[in-house]
Design a protein around this motif. Structure first.
Motif, mmCIF file in Angstrom:
data_model
loop_
_atom_site.group_PDB
_atom_site.id
_atom_site.type_symbol
_atom_site.label_atom_id
_atom_site.label_comp_id
_atom_site.label_asym_id
_atom_site.label_seq_id
_atom_site.Cartn_x
_atom_site.Cartn_y
_atom_site.Cartn_z
ATOM 1 N N LEU A 1 -12.785 1.602 5.487
ATOM 2 C CA LEU A 1 -13.634 0.581 6.097
ATOM 3 C C LEU A 1 -12.834 -0.163 7.291
ATOM 4 C CD1 LEU A 1 -15.597 -0.733 3.197
ATOM 5 C CD2 LEU A 1 -16.097 1.464 4.552
ATOM 6 N N PHE A 2 -11.756 -0.558 6.992
ATOM 7 C CA PHE A 2 -10.933 -1.307 7.826
ATOM 8 C C PHE A 2 -10.492 -0.718 9.113
ATOM 9 C CE2 PHE A 2 -7.056 -4.100 9.051
ATOM 10 C CZ PHE A 2 -7.723 -4.987 9.627
ATOM 11 N N SER A 3 -10.070 0.599 8.912
ATOM 12 C CA SER A 3 -9.760 1.467 10.062
ATOM 13 C C SER A 3 -10.924 1.784 10.793
ATOM 14 C CB SER A 3 -9.123 2.785 9.518
ATOM 15 O OG SER A 3 -7.837 2.413 8.580
ATOM 16 N N GLN A 4 -12.098 2.013 10.421
ATOM 17 C CA GLN A 4 -13.098 2.257 10.881
ATOM 18 C C GLN A 4 -13.561 0.897 11.778
ATOM 19 O OE1 GLN A 4 -16.020 3.792 8.174
ATOM 20 N NE2 GLN A 4 -15.110 5.731 7.942
ATOM 21 N N CYS A 5 -13.510 0.121 11.203
ATOM 22 C CA CYS A 5 -13.846 -1.243 11.958
ATOM 23 C C CYS A 5 -13.141 -1.436 13.108
ATOM 24 C CB CYS A 5 -13.580 -2.388 11.074
ATOM 25 S SG CYS A 5 -13.481 -3.924 11.913
ATOM 26 N N VAL B 1 -8.085 -10.761 17.880
ATOM 27 C CA VAL B 1 -7.232 -11.292 16.783
ATOM 28 C C VAL B 1 -8.085 -10.892 15.548
ATOM 29 C CG1 VAL B 1 -7.292 -13.707 15.511
ATOM 30 C CG2 VAL B 1 -6.873 -13.474 17.973
ATOM 31 N N VAL B 2 -7.037 -10.423 14.592
ATOM 32 C CA VAL B 2 -7.334 -10.356 13.224
ATOM 33 C C VAL B 2 -6.639 -10.947 12.183
ATOM 34 C CG1 VAL B 2 -7.038 -8.364 11.422
ATOM 35 C CG2 VAL B 2 -7.546 -7.667 13.618
ATOM 36 N N VAL B 3 -7.285 -11.924 11.448
ATOM 37 C CA VAL B 3 -6.860 -12.720 10.532
ATOM 38 C C VAL B 3 -7.077 -12.232 9.075
ATOM 39 C CG1 VAL B 3 -6.956 -15.216 9.817
ATOM 40 C CG2 VAL B 3 -7.662 -14.564 12.109
ATOM 41 N N ILE B 4 -5.891 -12.060 8.590
ATOM 42 C CA ILE B 4 -6.129 -11.602 7.017
ATOM 43 C C ILE B 4 -5.931 -12.840 6.007
ATOM 44 C CG2 ILE B 4 -4.734 -10.263 5.148
ATOM 45 C CD1 ILE B 4 -3.793 -8.445 7.608
ATOM 46 N N ASP B 5 -6.918 -12.897 5.203
ATOM 47 C CA ASP B 5 -7.171 -14.052 4.423
ATOM 48 C C ASP B 5 -5.990 -13.864 3.119
ATOM 49 O OD1 ASP B 5 -7.865 -16.458 3.169
ATOM 50 O OD2 ASP B 5 -9.404 -15.517 2.208
ATOM 51 N N GLY B 6 -4.814 -13.908 3.353
ATOM 52 C CA GLY B 6 -3.655 -13.429 2.340
ATOM 53 C C GLY B 6 -2.401 -13.159 3.136
ATOM 54 N N ASN B 7 -1.422 -13.574 2.289
ATOM 55 C CA ASN B 7 -0.045 -13.322 2.945
ATOM 56 C C ASN B 7 1.004 -12.799 1.586
ATOM 57 O OD1 ASN B 7 0.331 -15.720 1.390
ATOM 58 N ND2 ASN B 7 1.125 -16.765 3.144
ATOM 59 N N GLU B 8 0.283 -12.092 0.655
ATOM 60 C CA GLU B 8 1.051 -11.433 -0.284
ATOM 61 C C GLU B 8 1.296 -10.227 -0.044
ATOM 62 O OE1 GLU B 8 -0.736 -12.315 -4.270
ATOM 63 O OE2 GLU B 8 -0.756 -14.596 -3.844
ATOM 64 N N GLU B 9 2.004 -9.519 -1.103
ATOM 65 C CA GLU B 9 2.504 -8.009 -0.726
ATOM 66 C C GLU B 9 1.092 -7.162 -0.786
ATOM 67 O OE1 GLU B 9 4.670 -5.118 0.294
ATOM 68 O OE2 GLU B 9 5.483 -6.954 0.038
ATOM 69 N N ASP C 1 -1.560 -7.747 0.447
ATOM 70 C CA ASP C 1 -2.402 -8.013 1.815
ATOM 71 C C ASP C 1 -1.527 -7.225 2.879
ATOM 72 O OD1 ASP C 1 -4.238 -9.973 0.680
ATOM 73 O OD2 ASP C 1 -2.560 -11.188 0.451
ATOM 74 N N ARG C 2 -0.263 -6.925 2.798
ATOM 75 C CA ARG C 2 0.252 -6.167 3.812
ATOM 76 C C ARG C 2 -0.468 -5.032 4.256
ATOM 77 N NH1 ARG C 2 3.953 -8.914 5.868
ATOM 78 N NH2 ARG C 2 4.305 -7.132 7.520
ATOM 79 N N GLU C 3 -1.266 -4.167 3.467
ATOM 80 C CA GLU C 3 -1.749 -3.116 3.676
ATOM 81 C C GLU C 3 -2.629 -3.209 4.630
ATOM 82 O OE1 GLU C 3 -3.801 -1.294 0.240
ATOM 83 O OE2 GLU C 3 -2.106 -1.448 -1.134
ATOM 84 N N MET C 4 -3.704 -4.101 4.876
ATOM 85 C CA MET C 4 -4.184 -4.506 6.181
ATOM 86 C C MET C 4 -3.391 -4.575 7.213
ATOM 87 S SD MET C 4 -7.376 -6.895 4.784
ATOM 88 C CE MET C 4 -8.317 -6.825 6.322
ATOM 89 N N ALA C 5 -2.318 -5.145 7.139
ATOM 90 C CA ALA C 5 -1.461 -5.343 8.460
ATOM 91 C C ALA C 5 -0.971 -3.862 8.923
ATOM 92 C CB ALA C 5 -0.373 -6.563 8.059
ATOM 93 N N THR C 6 -0.772 -3.286 7.916
ATOM 94 C CA THR C 6 -0.158 -1.924 8.265
ATOM 95 C C THR C 6 -1.228 -1.093 9.114
ATOM 96 O OG1 THR C 6 1.301 -2.020 6.386
ATOM 97 C CG2 THR C 6 0.805 0.197 7.625
#
Length: 571
Positions: free
Chosen positions: A117-121, A137-145, A147-152
Motif C-alpha cells: 500500500l505504501f509503495s503504491q501511494c 515530505v513523508v513523516v513516519i510516526d515512529g523511529n523504532e526498528e 518503522d524502518r521498513e517504511m523508510a526503506t
C-alpha cells in the motif's frame, strides 16, 4: 459603516437565523411524535411531520449537490486548457485572469503501513500532474526498528533523498531551564518542558525538502496528528503556499492535485478544498462494497451539498489541500486540542477543518479530484471505525457551534440533522420492536428502504453504476452497526484510542485473543440482542394474543409513516 462594525452588529441576527433554520429540521421530530400530527390522509398512511422533514432535507441535499456539480462543470468549460508537461500560468479565478500556479507541498503521514500500500501511494504521488515542482515530505510516526521498513520503501521510490530521524517532536521541543547559576554545571538540575519549535530553530536544525529532493522524517511515535504537524511546519518553512495532506495507504488520480488547487480559487477567502475519496478494496467483501457506495454518497451528495454553500465540515484525511496562510494561524491550537482534560488523538481532519471554518474561511469540495483508500472488510473493525468517526463528530460539535454564525445556515441544518437523526431513528426502533405488531415492523423497514432508494436513484443516474441498486440493503448495516456505534460513541467519548487497525505484531496478537474480541464486540452484541428479542416478542405476541396487536395503532410506526386514524376501507 466599516465592515468590522457591521459584522459585529449583525452577529446576533446571524446566530438567531442559523438556530431558527436548524430548528426547522429538529422541532418536527419532537412535535410529530409527541402530538401525532399528520400531513396528508391519503390512503391508509398519513405522512408524518418528521417524515416530511426527512424527505425535504434529502431533496434539498440532492438539489444543492447537483448545483455544485453543475458549477464545477461550468467552471471547467470556461477555463482554458493547459499543458501539464511544462510550467504554465493557470487561469482559474472567476474573471479568468492569469495567475501563477500555487507553490504546493505534499505531506504523507503513516505508521507501520503495509509495504504494498505504501509503495503504491508513493508511486501515485510521482504520477501527479502539476505545472510546478512539488515539495514532498513523508513523516513516519515512529523511529523504532519496525518503522524502518517504511523508510526503506521511501528510499527506493526517491533514491538519494535523505531520511532524517528526529530526536524530539516538532510540536514538543524540549526547553531546558538552567537558570540557577549557583549549581555547578556537572550537577545542573535540568527541568524539561516542551513547546513547539520556532521557525528559526526549524531552519537551523532540520534539512528541508526542495523542488528536486523529497525528505523522509522519522519521529517518536505519538500519533497521526503530531506527524501531520511536523509535515505542516516543515513544508511551510520550505516556502510552500499550500499543503496537500494524505495517508500512507492512499492512491491518487493523476489530476487530483491540479483540481484541488483550482478549487482553492473558486471564490474569495477559501481556506481549504476537499476531494472525492473512493474505495480500492470494494470487492474484498460485501461490507467493503456497501461502504464504497456509502462513501460515494457521503462525498458526492453530502459534501457536495455543503460545498455549494462553501461550508464543507470535514476535509477527509486521505486528501485535502490547505492554504499555508490559514494553516499558520491554526496548527498550534489544533495540535493542543483537549477534550475532557485529555489530549485529542482521532478526528484530526475534522478538527483541522473546524479551525479553518472558525477563522471565517470557506471550505469547498470538487468531485473531479479523487483518490482511493482502504476500508475495513470485517464487521467488527468497521464498527470500531464508525464509532471513532461518530465520537469525532459529536465532540467537534462543541467547535462547530463557534462558527455557525460565520457560514451558511445549511451548515447548521446539516449538523443538527446528522446529530439527531440516528436518535430519532433509535426511538422509533425501540418503540416498534415492542409494539407487538409485526406488520408495523415490516412497514417501518420498508420505509427505511424507501428513503435509501431516493439517494440510490440519484446516485445511479449520476454515477451510471448499477452497483447502487444494492444500496437500500445498506440499511441493514446502518441498523445493526451504525446506530449502536453512535450510541457507544457518546458513552465512550472519554476513550481517546484510535481503535481501528492493529499495526504491530503485539497488537495483532491481542486482536486475535477471543476474550479481547468479545469485549470489543460487546456494544454490538447487546444491541443485536435487543433487536432479536424485540422481533421475537412481536412474533410471539402476534400469534399467541392477536387482539393485543391492535393496541397503539394510532401511534407513530416509523420515521416516515404512521397509520391514518381517519382511514376506512371504503375510502
Amino acid at each position: 459603516m466599516p465592515r468590522e462594525v457591521l459584522s459585529s452588529w449583525t452577529l446576533p441576527f446571524k446566530i438567531l437565523y442559523s438556530v431558527v433554520i436548524s430548528c426547522i429540521f429538529v422541532v418536527p421530530a419532537i412535535v410529530g411524535y409527541a402530538l401525532q400530527l399528520h400531513i396528508t390522509s391519503y390512503s391508509f398512511w398519513a405522512l408524518g411531520i418528521y417524515g416530511t422533514v426527512v424527505f425535504s432535507f434529502i431533496l434539498l441535499q440532492l438539489i444543492f449537490a447537483t448545483l455544485n456539480r453543475c458549477f464545477i462543470y461550468r467552471y471547467k468549460r470556461n477555463a482554458p486548457k493547459h499543458e501539464i508537461s511544462e510550467k504554465v500560468e493557470i487561469t482559474v479565478t472567476d474573471d479568468f485572469k492569469e495567475r501563477p500556479a500555487t507553490h504546493i507541498g505534499l505531506a504523507v503521514v503513516g505508521y507501520r503501513e503495509d509495504d504494498t500500500l505504501f509503495s503504491q501511494c508513493l508511486e501515485s504521488i510521482q504520477q501527479l500532474k502539476y505545472p510546478d515542482p512539488i515539495k514532498i515530505v513523508v513523516v513516519i510516526d515512529g523511529n523504532e526498528e519496525q518503522d524502518r521498513e517504511m523508510a526503506t520503501l521511501f528510499q527506493k521510490a526517491f533514491p538519494g533523498c535523505p531520511i532524517i530521524s528526529l530526536e524530539h517532536l516538532l510540536s514538543e521541543t524540549p526547553v531546558y531551564d538552567l537558570s540557577n547559576p549557583s549549581v555547578p554545571s556537572s550537577e545542573e538540575t535540568v527541568k524539561e518542558q516542551v513547546r513547539p519549535m520556532t521557525d528559526e530553530e526549524l531552519l537551523q536544525s532540520t534539512f528541508l525538502p526542495t523542488d528536486t529532493c523529497a525528505v523522509c522524517y522519522m519521529q517518536p511515535h505519538r500519533g497521526k496528528r503530531h506527524a501531520m504537524y511536523t509535515a505542516f511546519r516543515v513544508l511551510m518553512a520550505a516556502g510552500c503556499e499550500a499543503v496537500m495532506t494524505t495517508d500512507s495507504d492512499t492512491k491518487f488520480d493523476s489530476s487530483a492535485l491540479l483540481e484541488l488547487e483550482q478549487a482553492l480559487y473558486w471564490y474569495p477567502n477559501i481556506g481549504a478544498s476537499a476531494g472525492d475519496v473512493r474505495i480500492w478494496n470494494n470487492r474484498d467483501s460485501l461490507l467493503s462494497f456497501m461502504s464504497s457506495l456509502r462513501y460515494w454518497m457521503a462525498f458526492n451528495i453530502e459534501r457536495a451539498a455543503q460545498s455549494i454553500h462553501r461550508c464543507v465540515t470535514c476535509v477527509s484525511g486521505p486528501m485535502g489541500l490547505y492554504k499555508s496562510s490559514v494553516l499558520k494561524d491554526i496548527i498550534d491550537p489544533w495540535i493542543k486540542q483537549r477534550f475532557l482534560g485529555m489530549e485529542c488523538t482521532y478526528g484530526d481532519d475534522r478538527h483541522l477543518t473546524n479551525r479553518v471554518l472558525m477563522g471565517g474561511h470557506r471550505v469547498v469540495f470538487t468531485h473531479l479530484a479523487f483518490c482511493e483508500t482502504e476500508t475495513p472488510t470485517e464487521f467488527l473493525r468497521w464498527f470500531k471505525q464508525q464509532t471513532r468517526w461518530s465520537k469525532s463528530f459529536y465532540r467537534e460539535l462543541l467547535w462547530n457551534v463557534q462558527s455557525l454564525h460565520k457560514h451558511s445556515p445549511w451548515m447548521a441544518a446539516e449538523l443538527f440533522y446528522q446529530g439527531l437523526y440516528p436518535f430519532v431513528l433509535l426511538f422509533s426502533i425501540l418503540y416498534i420492536l415492542w409494539a407487538h405488531a409485526p406488520i408495523v415492523l415490516a412497514i417501518w423497514l420498508i420505509s427505511l428502504f424507501v428513503i435509501a432508494s431516493i439517494k440510490t436513484l440519484y446516485s445511479l443516474v449520476v454515477s451510471q453504476s448499477l452497483g447502487f441498486l444494492a444500496f437500500p440493503f445498506y440499511s441493514v448495516y446502518y441498523l445493526l452497526g451504525l446506530v449502536p456505534a453512535k450510541i457507544w460513541a457518546l458513552v465512550s467519548l472519554w476513550d481517546v484510542g484510535w481503535g481501528t487497525s492493529a499495526r504491530s505484531v503485539a497488537e495483532r496478537k491481542r486482536e486475535n485473543v477471543f476474550l479481547y474480541r468479545v469485549k470489543e464486540a460487546l456494544p454490538v452484541i447487546i444491541w443485536i440482542t435487543i433487536i432479536v428479542a424485540g422481533i421475537t416478542y412481536n412474533l410471539v405476541t402476534f400469534f399467541t394474543s392477536p387482539q393485543q396487536t391492535q393496541a397503539g395503532v394510532l401511534d407513530p410506526t416509523s420515521i416516515v409513516f404512521y397509520p391514518n386514524p381517519y382511514y376506512t376501507s371504503g375510502v
